[in-house]
Design a protein around this motif. Sequence first.
Motif, PDB file in Angstrom:
ATOM      1  N   ARG A 182      -6.791  -2.695 -13.702  1.00  0.00           N
ATOM      2  CA  ARG A 182      -6.316  -1.316 -13.753  1.00  0.00           C
ATOM      3  C   ARG A 182      -6.432  -0.651 -12.380  1.00  0.00           C
ATOM      4  O   ARG A 182      -5.475  -0.014 -11.906  1.00  0.00           O
ATOM      5  N   ASN A 183      -7.583  -0.823 -11.730  1.00  0.00           N
ATOM      6  CA  ASN A 183      -7.799  -0.171 -10.438  1.00  0.00           C
ATOM      7  C   ASN A 183      -6.872  -0.718  -9.355  1.00  0.00           C
ATOM      8  O   ASN A 183      -6.355   0.034  -8.527  1.00  0.00           O
ATOM      9  N   LEU A 184      -6.649  -2.041  -9.356  1.00  0.00           N
ATOM     10  CA  LEU A 184      -5.768  -2.630  -8.352  1.00  0.00           C
ATOM     11  C   LEU A 184      -4.325  -2.187  -8.573  1.00  0.00           C
ATOM     12  O   LEU A 184      -3.612  -1.854  -7.623  1.00  0.00           O
ATOM     13  N   ASN A 185      -3.908  -2.155  -9.825  1.00  0.00           N
ATOM     14  CA  ASN A 185      -2.554  -1.687 -10.122  1.00  0.00           C
ATOM     15  C   ASN A 185      -2.366  -0.221  -9.725  1.00  0.00           C
ATOM     16  O   ASN A 185      -1.342   0.151  -9.147  1.00  0.00           O
ATOM     17  N   LEU A 186      -3.356   0.604 -10.015  1.00  0.00           N
ATOM     18  CA  LEU A 186      -3.269   2.019  -9.655  1.00  0.00           C
ATOM     19  C   LEU A 186      -3.236   2.202  -8.144  1.00  0.00           C
ATOM     20  O   LEU A 186      -2.502   3.045  -7.624  1.00  0.00           O
ATOM     21  N   PHE A 187      -4.023   1.403  -7.450  1.00  0.00           N
ATOM     22  CA  PHE A 187      -4.049   1.487  -5.989  1.00  0.00           C
ATOM     23  C   PHE A 187      -2.693   1.094  -5.403  1.00  0.00           C
ATOM     24  O   PHE A 187      -2.176   1.758  -4.496  1.00  0.00           O
ATOM     25  N   PHE A 194       3.702   6.494  -5.499  1.00  0.00           N
ATOM     26  CA  PHE A 194       3.462   7.894  -5.854  1.00  0.00           C
ATOM     27  C   PHE A 194       3.216   8.799  -4.648  1.00  0.00           C
ATOM     28  O   PHE A 194       3.542   9.988  -4.708  1.00  0.00           O
ATOM     29  N   ALA A 195       2.648   8.284  -3.578  1.00  0.00           N
ATOM     30  CA  ALA A 195       2.490   9.093  -2.367  1.00  0.00           C
ATOM     31  C   ALA A 195       3.885   9.421  -1.837  1.00  0.00           C
ATOM     32  O   ALA A 195       4.676   8.514  -1.585  1.00  0.00           O
ATOM     33  N   LEU A 210       1.004  -0.125   4.226  1.00  0.00           N
ATOM     34  CA  LEU A 210       0.539  -1.506   4.138  1.00  0.00           C
ATOM     35  C   LEU A 210      -0.791  -1.675   4.864  1.00  0.00           C
ATOM     36  O   LEU A 210      -1.695  -2.368   4.377  1.00  0.00           O
ATOM     37  N   ALA A 211      -0.924  -1.035   6.034  1.00  0.00           N
ATOM     38  CA  ALA A 211      -2.180  -1.118   6.780  1.00  0.00           C
ATOM     39  C   ALA A 211      -3.333  -0.526   5.971  1.00  0.00           C
ATOM     40  O   ALA A 211      -4.436  -1.081   5.947  1.00  0.00           O
ATOM     41  N   ARG A 212      -3.086   0.592   5.295  1.00  0.00           N
ATOM     42  CA  ARG A 212      -4.127   1.197   4.448  1.00  0.00           C
ATOM     43  C   ARG A 212      -4.466   0.279   3.276  1.00  0.00           C
ATOM     44  O   ARG A 212      -5.642   0.138   2.909  1.00  0.00           O
ATOM     45  N   PHE A 213      -3.448  -0.340   2.704  1.00  0.00           N
ATOM     46  CA  PHE A 213      -3.675  -1.252   1.581  1.00  0.00           C
ATOM     47  C   PHE A 213      -4.511  -2.448   2.031  1.00  0.00           C
ATOM     48  O   PHE A 213      -5.419  -2.884   1.317  1.00  0.00           O
TER      49      PHE A 213
END
Length: 222
Positions: A182-187, A194-195, A210-213
């Motif tokens: 759930r957390n990985l999908n939301l991230f 969504f941003a 991508l760098a933030r991810f």
Amino acid sequence: MRRNVTLEEISDGRLYGPNDMVKADAQGCAGCSKCCQGMGNSIILDPYDVFRLTTGLKCSMEELLQKYAQLNVVDGVILPNLRMTGKEERCPFLNAQERCSIHPLRPGVCRLFPLGRYYENGSFRYFLQTGECTALRTKVKVSKWIDTPDGKRNQEFIITWHYLLKEVEELLWENGEDSFCRNLNLFLLNTFYFAPYALEDFYSQFEERLARFRQVVPKREF
């Protein structure tokens, strides 16, 4: 979306590059809208699609989901897709004249059809799906058919996004714990969908995200 079929089953047996000629042009479709109906959840939106739609329609991702799209699980990853509506399961952007009302903003899957992508060796080539479109088609250059500016950067984005999703799929499969999934999908959704995107160069915005991810999910090699 993975397909458990061989190229021989669904294509003419050839692979094409951007500069190749392929028999894909239905010459305006002559009022046919079969590929805009009954597509289920298959019109999956990538971040570039959402950038084009939200900036072009001047709406947020939340508004896009309220009216035109929905979230579904694709190979374990939660991703948005166009929402088919009504008894005929029509694309929400198909107008009364059976034409696409957002043609300049149409998603990448729609731009490709009846082509598909075949990924191998860290890149991809195109193939022509047979049996998907019954219109009389003529030859057209692949890059002209796809009709996407800055083709090289777009191809680099598509490759990066495809293999990123593959990494996420593997992580979800390996861990399996509900809270982790759930957390990985939301991230993933919050970072790339969504941003809000600014009305400027998409690819630089994607690289920043991508760098933030990658600060949280380091790159994996296959």
